[in-house]
Design a protein around this motif. Structure first.
Motif, short mmCIF file in Angstrom:
data_model
loop_
_atom_site.label_atom_id
_atom_site.label_comp_id
_atom_site.label_asym_id
_atom_site.label_seq_id
_atom_site.Cartn_x
_atom_site.Cartn_y
_atom_site.Cartn_z
N SER A 1 6.19 12.99 8.50
CA SER A 1 4.84 12.52 8.21
C SER A 1 4.80 10.99 8.09
CB SER A 1 4.34 13.15 6.90
OG SER A 1 3.09 12.60 6.55
N ARG A 2 3.82 10.40 8.77
CA ARG A 2 3.57 8.97 8.65
C ARG A 2 2.24 8.71 7.95
NH1 ARG A 2 6.87 6.23 12.39
NH2 ARG A 2 8.86 7.35 12.37
N ARG A 3 1.67 9.76 7.39
CA ARG A 3 0.40 9.60 6.71
C ARG A 3 0.63 8.92 5.36
NH1 ARG A 3 -3.46 14.72 5.68
NH2 ARG A 3 -3.42 14.71 7.98
N ARG A 4 -0.11 7.89 5.11
CA ARG A 4 0.03 7.16 3.85
C ARG A 4 -0.69 7.89 2.73
NH1 ARG A 4 1.64 1.81 4.12
NH2 ARG A 4 1.97 0.98 6.22
N THR A 5 -0.09 7.91 1.54
CA THR A 5 -0.75 8.46 0.37
C THR A 5 -1.74 7.44 -0.17
OG1 THR A 5 1.22 9.73 -0.21
CG2 THR A 5 -0.43 9.39 -1.94
N PRO A 6 -3.04 7.77 -0.25
CA PRO A 6 -4.03 6.78 -0.70
C PRO A 6 -3.79 6.32 -2.12
CG PRO A 6 -4.98 8.97 -0.65
CD PRO A 6 -3.63 9.10 -0.02
N ASP A 7 -4.02 5.03 -2.35
CA ASP A 7 -3.92 4.45 -3.69
C ASP A 7 -5.32 4.43 -4.28
OD1 ASP A 7 -3.52 3.06 -5.97
OD2 ASP A 7 -2.54 1.32 -5.06
N TRP A 8 -5.65 5.45 -5.09
CA TRP A 8 -7.02 5.58 -5.59
C TRP A 8 -7.38 4.46 -6.58
CZ3 TRP A 8 -9.26 8.72 -2.51
CH2 TRP A 8 -8.56 9.81 -1.94
N LEU A 9 -6.40 3.78 -7.16
CA LEU A 9 -6.69 2.71 -8.12
C LEU A 9 -6.89 1.36 -7.48
CD1 LEU A 9 -4.18 3.65 -10.97
CD2 LEU A 9 -6.59 4.21 -10.79
N ALA A 10 -6.59 1.25 -6.17
CA ALA A 10 -6.68 -0.05 -5.50
C ALA A 10 -8.07 -0.69 -5.60
CB ALA A 10 -6.27 0.09 -4.03
N PRO A 11 -9.18 0.04 -5.38
CA PRO A 11 -10.51 -0.61 -5.49
C PRO A 11 -10.79 -1.13 -6.89
CG PRO A 11 -10.65 1.48 -4.32
CD PRO A 11 -9.29 1.43 -4.93
N LEU A 12 -10.08 -0.62 -7.90
CA LEU A 12 -10.32 -1.06 -9.28
C LEU A 12 -9.36 -2.15 -9.70
CD1 LEU A 12 -10.76 2.45 -10.94
CD2 LEU A 12 -12.53 0.93 -10.06
N GLY A 13 -8.49 -2.54 -8.76
CA GLY A 13 -7.54 -3.58 -9.09
C GLY A 13 -6.31 -3.08 -9.82
N GLY A 14 -6.16 -1.73 -9.84
CA GLY A 14 -5.00 -1.17 -10.53
C GLY A 14 -3.77 -1.19 -9.64
N SER A 15 -2.65 -0.84 -10.20
CA SER A 15 -1.41 -0.84 -9.44
C SER A 15 -1.07 0.57 -8.98
CB SER A 15 -0.27 -1.38 -10.30
OG SER A 15 -0.15 -0.62 -11.48
#
Length: 231
Positions: A217-231
């Motif tokens: 799999s080359r599908r990236r796991t989404p970072d759900w905190l990114a739009p909030l500026g989280g890590s």
């Protein structure tokens, strides 16, 4: 229990179970009538020959790569009158891969395996315009059809696997066991392939799954905190 496993791969496949007149549909997975027809052709059976032994085989199929649904338009000219016949719509599965399994007597399955390796008549996947992309290298396993389909390696292309998640569930359509709750009834049990008297019976099926880990799999796991500026 013994099962014969048949990988099915082709640029185009078409597995109709309810085609009528100018619309020729395809199911999303191979039909039992299509696979029985393929086995009969490999053995050299004529359309008027008995097929009860083949129709009695337990059938299951796993969708390893669903492909894309394609529609084709076809017409023909009546040679007697010179007039065009009605435009027909024909549906196909492009770049699909399946693993079919039939379960039954050892001697019958062994004979079918040998026939698929050296077929008497040309083989095709649903329609005559859909030859397999490679010889059908079937193999026998000493397990039930469903057990085999849950254990056999995934045969999708690397490109397809890379687009999927790290954990995948491959759909399986199988014959329902006696007394088991069914998911669908399909009219695809061949009773006669005789062109003058084609007959099909109903088959109760159950939907199942085969679970696989997908290291490609080359599908990236989404970072759900990114739009909030989280890590």
């Amino acid at each position: 229990m013994t099962a014969l496993l048949i990988p099915l791969s082709a640029p185009m496949q078409s597995w109709g179970d309810s085609s009528r007149f100018v619309e020729r549909k395809t199911r999303r997975e191979p039909t039992k009538s299509g696979i029985i027809g393929l086995l009969g052709a490999a053995q050299g059976r004529r359309r008027t020959d008995p097929i009860e032994d083949l129709a009695a085989l337990t059938f299951a199929v796993r969708t390893d790569q669903p492909g894309e649904l394609q529609r084709d338009f076809q017409t023909a000219i009546d040679w007697r009158s010179g007039k065009a016949k009605p435009l027909s719509h024909r549906y196909y599965l492009a770049d699909a891969k399946f693993l079919a399994a039939v379960e039954g007597p050892d001697d019958l399955l062994l004979g079918l395996q040998e026939s698929l390796a050296r077929p008497t008549f040309p083989l095709y996947l649903g329609r005559r315009s859909c030859p397999p992309s490679t010889p059908l290298r079937a193999h026998i396993r000493e397990e039930s059809a469903i057990e085999c389909l849950k254990a056999e390696p995934w045969i999708a292309t690397l490109t397809h696997r890379r687009k999927q998640a790290t954990s995948v569930n491959l759909p399986i359509t199988r014959d329902a066991m006696p007394g088991e709750p069914i998911d669908e009834s399909i009219r695809d049990v061949p009773l006669s392939f005789d062109p003058t008297d084609r007959k099909y019976g109903w088959r109760d099926v159950v939907y199942d799954w085969a679970h696989f880990h997908n290291p490609e799999s080359r599908r990236r796991t989404p970072d759900w905190l990114a739009p909030l500026g989280g890590s």
